[in-house]
Design a protein around this motif. Sequence first.
Motif, PDB file in Angstrom:
ATOM      1  N   LYS A  50       0.832  -1.206   0.000  1.00  0.00           N
ATOM      2  CA  LYS A  50       0.000   0.000   0.000  1.00  0.00           C
ATOM      3  C   LYS A  50       0.868   1.258   0.000  1.00  0.00           C
ATOM      4  CE  LYS A  50      -4.134  -1.959   2.193  1.00  0.00           C
ATOM      5  NZ  LYS A  50      -3.812  -3.380   2.069  1.00  0.00           N
ATOM      6  N   TRP A  51       1.914   1.271   0.828  1.00  0.00           N
ATOM      7  CA  TRP A  51       2.808   2.425   0.841  1.00  0.00           C
ATOM      8  C   TRP A  51       3.558   2.547  -0.496  1.00  0.00           C
ATOM      9  CZ3 TRP A  51       3.070   6.253   4.432  1.00  0.00           C
ATOM     10  CH2 TRP A  51       2.464   6.012   5.668  1.00  0.00           C
ATOM     11  N   THR A  52       3.946   1.429  -1.034  1.00  0.00           N
ATOM     12  CA  THR A  52       4.622   1.461  -2.341  1.00  0.00           C
ATOM     13  C   THR A  52       3.702   2.043  -3.398  1.00  0.00           C
ATOM     14  OG1 THR A  52       5.984  -0.469  -1.775  1.00  0.00           O
ATOM     15  CG2 THR A  52       5.728   0.039  -4.112  1.00  0.00           C
ATOM     16  N   ALA A  53       2.442   1.642  -3.380  1.00  0.00           N
ATOM     17  CA  ALA A  53       1.479   2.155  -4.351  1.00  0.00           C
ATOM     18  C   ALA A  53       1.272   3.653  -4.219  1.00  0.00           C
ATOM     19  CB  ALA A  53       0.140   1.426  -4.192  1.00  0.00           C
ATOM     20  N   CYS A  54       1.498   4.173  -3.000  1.00  0.00           N
ATOM     21  CA  CYS A  54       1.375   5.617  -2.784  1.00  0.00           C
ATOM     22  C   CYS A  54       2.637   6.374  -3.186  1.00  0.00           C
ATOM     23  CB  CYS A  54       1.048   5.905  -1.318  1.00  0.00           C
ATOM     24  SG  CYS A  54      -0.634   5.470  -0.825  1.00  0.00           S
ATOM     25  N   GLY A  55       3.666   5.653  -3.632  1.00  0.00           N
ATOM     26  CA  GLY A  55       4.866   6.310  -4.144  1.00  0.00           C
ATOM     27  C   GLY A  55       5.977   6.510  -3.142  1.00  0.00           C
ATOM     28  N   TRP A  56       5.961   5.749  -2.046  1.00  0.00           N
ATOM     29  CA  TRP A  56       6.977   5.889  -1.010  1.00  0.00           C
ATOM     30  C   TRP A  56       8.073   4.837  -1.172  1.00  0.00           C
ATOM     31  CZ3 TRP A  56       6.399   8.532   4.084  1.00  0.00           C
ATOM     32  CH2 TRP A  56       5.350   9.476   4.083  1.00  0.00           C
ATOM     33  N   HIS A  57       9.261   5.170  -0.672  1.00  0.00           N
ATOM     34  CA  HIS A  57      10.306   4.160  -0.517  1.00  0.00           C
ATOM     35  C   HIS A  57      10.002   3.410   0.765  1.00  0.00           C
ATOM     36  CE1 HIS A  57      14.358   2.985   1.201  1.00  0.00           C
ATOM     37  NE2 HIS A  57      14.245   2.246   0.124  1.00  0.00           N
ATOM     38  N   VAL A  58       9.872   2.100   0.682  1.00  0.00           N
ATOM     39  CA  VAL A  58       9.360   1.290   1.785  1.00  0.00           C
ATOM     40  C   VAL A  58      10.421   0.308   2.267  1.00  0.00           C
ATOM     41  CG1 VAL A  58       7.545  -0.291   2.535  1.00  0.00           C
ATOM     42  CG2 VAL A  58       7.051   1.448   0.795  1.00  0.00           C
ATOM     43  N   GLN A  59      10.589   0.246   3.588  1.00  0.00           N
ATOM     44  CA  GLN A  59      11.404  -0.780   4.222  1.00  0.00           C
ATOM     45  C   GLN A  59      10.623  -1.363   5.385  1.00  0.00           C
ATOM     46  OE1 GLN A  59      15.802   0.378   4.638  1.00  0.00           O
ATOM     47  NE2 GLN A  59      14.786   2.370   4.560  1.00  0.00           N
ATOM     48  N   ARG A  60      10.747  -2.673   5.584  1.00  0.00           N
ATOM     49  CA  ARG A  60      10.109  -3.315   6.729  1.00  0.00           C
ATOM     50  C   ARG A  60      11.184  -4.028   7.529  1.00  0.00           C
ATOM     51  NH1 ARG A  60       4.179  -6.142   6.835  1.00  0.00           N
ATOM     52  NH2 ARG A  60       3.984  -6.240   9.118  1.00  0.00           N
ATOM     53  N   VAL A  61      11.258  -3.717   8.825  1.00  0.00           N
ATOM     54  CA  VAL A  61      12.325  -4.248   9.669  1.00  0.00           C
ATOM     55  C   VAL A  61      11.761  -4.698  11.005  1.00  0.00           C
ATOM     56  CG1 VAL A  61      14.011  -2.692   8.601  1.00  0.00           C
ATOM     57  CG2 VAL A  61      12.896  -2.019  10.747  1.00  0.00           C
ATOM     58  N   ASP A  62      12.579  -5.426  11.737  1.00  0.00           N
ATOM     59  CA  ASP A  62      12.278  -5.739  13.125  1.00  0.00           C
ATOM     60  C   ASP A  62      12.522  -4.466  13.937  1.00  0.00           C
ATOM     61  OD1 ASP A  62      12.287  -6.517  15.800  1.00  0.00           O
ATOM     62  OD2 ASP A  62      13.452  -8.334  15.470  1.00  0.00           O
ATOM     63  N   GLY A  63      11.462  -3.879  14.450  1.00  0.00           N
ATOM     64  CA  GLY A  63      11.581  -2.613  15.165  1.00  0.00           C
ATOM     65  C   GLY A  63      12.217  -2.727  16.529  1.00  0.00           C
TER      66      GLY A  63
ATOM     67  N   PRO B  62       9.555  10.304  -0.482  1.00  0.00           N
ATOM     68  CA  PRO B  62       9.356  10.122   0.960  1.00  0.00           C
ATOM     69  C   PRO B  62       9.620   8.675   1.336  1.00  0.00           C
ATOM     70  CG  PRO B  62       7.240  10.265  -0.162  1.00  0.00           C
ATOM     71  CD  PRO B  62       8.287  10.568  -1.193  1.00  0.00           C
ATOM     72  N   SER B  63      10.033   8.453   2.582  1.00  0.00           N
ATOM     73  CA  SER B  63      10.395   7.117   3.048  1.00  0.00           C
ATOM     74  C   SER B  63       9.544   6.698   4.235  1.00  0.00           C
ATOM     75  CB  SER B  63      11.871   7.067   3.461  1.00  0.00           C
ATOM     76  OG  SER B  63      12.724   7.200   2.342  1.00  0.00           O
ATOM     77  N   VAL B  64       9.217   5.418   4.282  1.00  0.00           N
ATOM     78  CA  VAL B  64       8.522   4.859   5.432  1.00  0.00           C
ATOM     79  C   VAL B  64       9.285   3.634   5.908  1.00  0.00           C
ATOM     80  CG1 VAL B  64       6.955   3.480   3.975  1.00  0.00           C
ATOM     81  CG2 VAL B  64       6.324   4.010   6.351  1.00  0.00           C
ATOM     82  N   ILE B  65       9.452   3.544   7.224  1.00  0.00           N
ATOM     83  CA  ILE B  65      10.072   2.381   7.844  1.00  0.00           C
ATOM     84  C   ILE B  65       8.991   1.682   8.664  1.00  0.00           C
ATOM     85  CG2 ILE B  65      11.933   1.524   9.298  1.00  0.00           C
ATOM     86  CD1 ILE B  65      13.421   4.146   8.788  1.00  0.00           C
ATOM     87  N   LEU B  66       8.579   0.508   8.207  1.00  0.00           N
ATOM     88  CA  LEU B  66       7.574  -0.284   8.896  1.00  0.00           C
ATOM     89  C   LEU B  66       8.278  -1.155   9.932  1.00  0.00           C
ATOM     90  CD1 LEU B  66       5.595  -1.387   5.698  1.00  0.00           C
ATOM     91  CD2 LEU B  66       5.085   0.553   7.206  1.00  0.00           C
ATOM     92  N   CYS B  67       7.924  -0.983  11.191  1.00  0.00           N
ATOM     93  CA  CYS B  67       8.671  -1.606  12.280  1.00  0.00           C
ATOM     94  C   CYS B  67       7.803  -2.608  13.038  1.00  0.00           C
ATOM     95  CB  CYS B  67       9.167  -0.533  13.246  1.00  0.00           C
ATOM     96  SG  CYS B  67      10.217   0.726  12.488  1.00  0.00           S
ATOM     97  N   ASP B  68       8.104  -3.866  12.871  1.00  0.00           N
ATOM     98  CA  ASP B  68       7.400  -4.903  13.622  1.00  0.00           C
ATOM     99  C   ASP B  68       7.970  -4.942  15.043  1.00  0.00           C
ATOM    100  OD1 ASP B  68       5.600  -6.310  11.623  1.00  0.00           O
ATOM    101  OD2 ASP B  68       7.519  -6.395  10.564  1.00  0.00           O
ATOM    102  N   THR B  69       7.137  -4.685  16.028  1.00  0.00           N
ATOM    103  CA  THR B  69       7.586  -4.645  17.421  1.00  0.00           C
ATOM    104  C   THR B  69       6.720  -5.557  18.280  1.00  0.00           C
ATOM    105  OG1 THR B  69       6.156  -2.802  18.084  1.00  0.00           O
ATOM    106  CG2 THR B  69       8.323  -2.247  17.146  1.00  0.00           C
TER     107      THR B  69
END
Length: 278
Positions: free
Chosen positions: A196-209, A230-237
């Motif tokens: 979803k974030w990628t579709a909105c045009g963001w640079h996306v990373q998903r990491v262990d938060g 713009p960048s988003v860091i998705l953090c699994d916590t």
Amino acid sequence: MRTDKVREAAYRMRHHALNMGEAQGQGYIGQALGAADMLAAVYADQLRYRADDPHWAERDRFLLSTGHYAIALYAALAEAGIVDVAELDSYGSDGSRLPMSGMASYTPGMEISGGSLGHGLTVAVGMALGLRHQGSDSRVINFLSDGELDEGSTWEAAMGASHHQLGNLIAMVDINALQADGPTVGVLRTEPVADKWTACGWHVQRVDGNDVDALLAAFDNVHSQPVGVPSVILCDTRVGRGVPMLENREKAHFMRIDADEWQICRDQLTAGHEGALV
């Protein structure tokens, strides 16, 4: 060492959160423990600020969308020297500058008043756009929760950030899979959230938060991205991270902890931290 600095800051922040929570006997302790590594990475490694001048014009801006995470931010502000550690004892008390939900008018270093979820990213977009118009190289870092992704205004803001090519904007999403009404997946399914974030045009990373090395690597990667993205860091916590007795507690959104449990929490936190150093 860079990672050691952040880990130690996160450890102290978790202790600050437990001490603040004990003063009230309850609070959003689980979120504070879970997000400590994220906030430590920001304040101990990334954010440009002056502790003695919270309104310094050239500062980076950290926006806490999730106002109920204020206890976590107060711990970070204390580590940063913006709030005196002794003042943390007043958390949630009448007349305190540290209310349970973040209020920009009360607390030094609190950029916005959070609480009405879905507003933070919209404010961050406007702030990032304004800073660019001023010729500033300051960045805006917006902290969101996964429950906040239920709000349509968040996705409008995400599209707006990409449209305006706000490369000075970073979003961090705490994905702890829990919100006030229960597990996030049962309230409103947001996966596949990265797509979803990628579709909105963001640079996306998903990491262990809760992995400091992964968080710092993600920030380093942000710096290497093309201008205007713009960048988003998705953090699994994990809610309650570092305190096993809280990691597995039911109804963890707002925790009530018995008086005899607080020291057990601190002992478990210390034991886990010291064990990781061996």
